[in-house]
Scaffold this active site. Structure first.
Site, short mmCIF file in Angstrom:
data_model
loop_
_atom_site.label_atom_id
_atom_site.label_comp_id
_atom_site.label_asym_id
_atom_site.label_seq_id
_atom_site.Cartn_x
_atom_site.Cartn_y
_atom_site.Cartn_z
N PRO A 199 59.77 -49.54 20.36
CA PRO A 199 59.14 -50.84 20.51
C PRO A 199 57.69 -50.77 20.94
CG PRO A 199 60.73 -50.46 22.28
CD PRO A 199 60.89 -49.35 21.29
N ASN A 200 56.92 -51.64 20.34
CA ASN A 200 55.50 -51.87 20.62
C ASN A 200 54.58 -50.76 20.12
OD1 ASN A 200 55.94 -54.41 21.95
ND2 ASN A 200 56.78 -53.23 23.64
N ARG B 115 46.86 -52.06 21.63
CA ARG B 115 47.57 -52.28 22.90
C ARG B 115 47.08 -51.28 23.95
NH1 ARG B 115 53.22 -50.10 24.60
NH2 ARG B 115 53.49 -51.16 26.58
N TYR C 240 46.66 -45.76 25.79
CA TYR C 240 47.22 -45.18 24.56
C TYR C 240 46.17 -44.74 23.54
CZ TYR C 240 51.42 -47.26 26.50
OH TYR C 240 52.45 -47.61 27.33
N ASN D 86 59.50 -41.10 20.14
CA ASN D 86 58.78 -41.85 21.15
C ASN D 86 59.53 -43.17 21.26
OD1 ASN D 86 57.10 -43.38 22.74
ND2 ASN D 86 55.22 -42.66 21.78
N ALA E 274 59.53 -48.13 25.69
CA ALA E 274 60.21 -48.63 26.89
C ALA E 274 61.71 -48.34 26.88
CB ALA E 274 59.96 -50.12 27.06
N GLU F 4 61.54 -35.46 22.93
CA GLU F 4 61.10 -36.71 23.56
C GLU F 4 59.58 -36.65 23.71
OE1 GLU F 4 61.50 -39.03 27.86
OE2 GLU F 4 62.82 -37.33 27.43
N HIS G 53 55.90 -38.76 24.81
CA HIS G 53 55.16 -39.87 25.44
C HIS G 53 53.68 -39.60 25.27
CE1 HIS G 53 58.82 -41.37 27.22
NE2 HIS G 53 59.11 -40.12 27.54
N ILE G 54 52.96 -40.58 24.80
CA ILE G 54 51.51 -40.45 24.60
C ILE G 54 50.81 -40.31 25.95
CG2 ILE G 54 49.44 -41.66 23.79
CD1 ILE G 54 51.29 -42.93 21.60
N SER G 55 51.19 -41.16 26.89
CA SER G 55 50.59 -41.11 28.23
C SER G 55 51.46 -40.25 29.15
CB SER G 55 50.47 -42.52 28.81
OG SER G 55 51.76 -43.06 29.08
N ARG H 140 52.24 -42.96 36.07
CA ARG H 140 52.19 -44.41 35.90
C ARG H 140 53.19 -45.10 36.83
NH1 ARG H 140 52.30 -45.88 29.81
NH2 ARG H 140 51.68 -47.88 30.71
#
Length: 148
Positions: free
Chosen positions: A10-11, A18, A23, A79, A82, A103, A105-107, A112
């Site tokens: 999602p997103n 965004r 990102y 990815n 959420a 798995e 994750h960009i960030s 975070r």
């Protein structure tokens, strides 16, 4: 030629617009082109998909698992967005499909908000790539290409 599924949750269709401070400015189309080029260089076909719907992601993982069992698929770069932090169903799909999954994750999710520190995907992932920006996709494809 074996294939690799690059699956975005999602997103991630909003990449490039965004939260660019988190990102970056690279779009999903740019990421997909980068992944296909990386796969081609390594001798893999890359199938890129994105969905904001959990069930569609689960169906894609099941399909990849069947391909892995048949010897036509090398694995999944996931990815989950959420859903990483909320989806027991994705955890169960990866475990049940028995497909090697990286798995991604960009960030750096660990730098975070606290709710991003827990992953339901990590316990069933073959590996985790976190915080390298969109370059993480290429790293994940290279990692899957090296699995025996």
């Amino acid at each position: 030629m074996k294939s690799i599924l690059v699956l975005n949750g999602p997103n991630l269709n909003l990449l490039g617009t965004r939260e660019p401070a988190v990102y970056g400015g690279t779009t999903l189309a740019d990421v997909e082109a980068m992944c296909k080029a990386a796969g081609e260089k390594l001798g893999f076909a890359v199938d890129c998909r994105q969905s904001n719907h959990e069930g569609a992601l689960i169906d894609a993982i099941h399909e990849a698992g069947r391909g892995f069992a048949a010897g036509t698929h090398a694995g999944v770069v996931l990815n989950a967005g959420a859903y990483t932090h909320t989806s027991v169903a994705l955890h169960d799909a990866i475990k049940g499909a028995a497909v090697p999954t990286i798995e991604l994750h960009i960030s750096n999710v660990h730098a975070r908000e606290a709710f991003r520190h827990h992953s339901w995907i990590s316990p069933v992932a073959a590996g985790i790539i976190v915080g390298f920006g969109v370059d993480g996709y290429v790293l994940a494809i290279e990692a899957l290409s090296r699995r025996k």
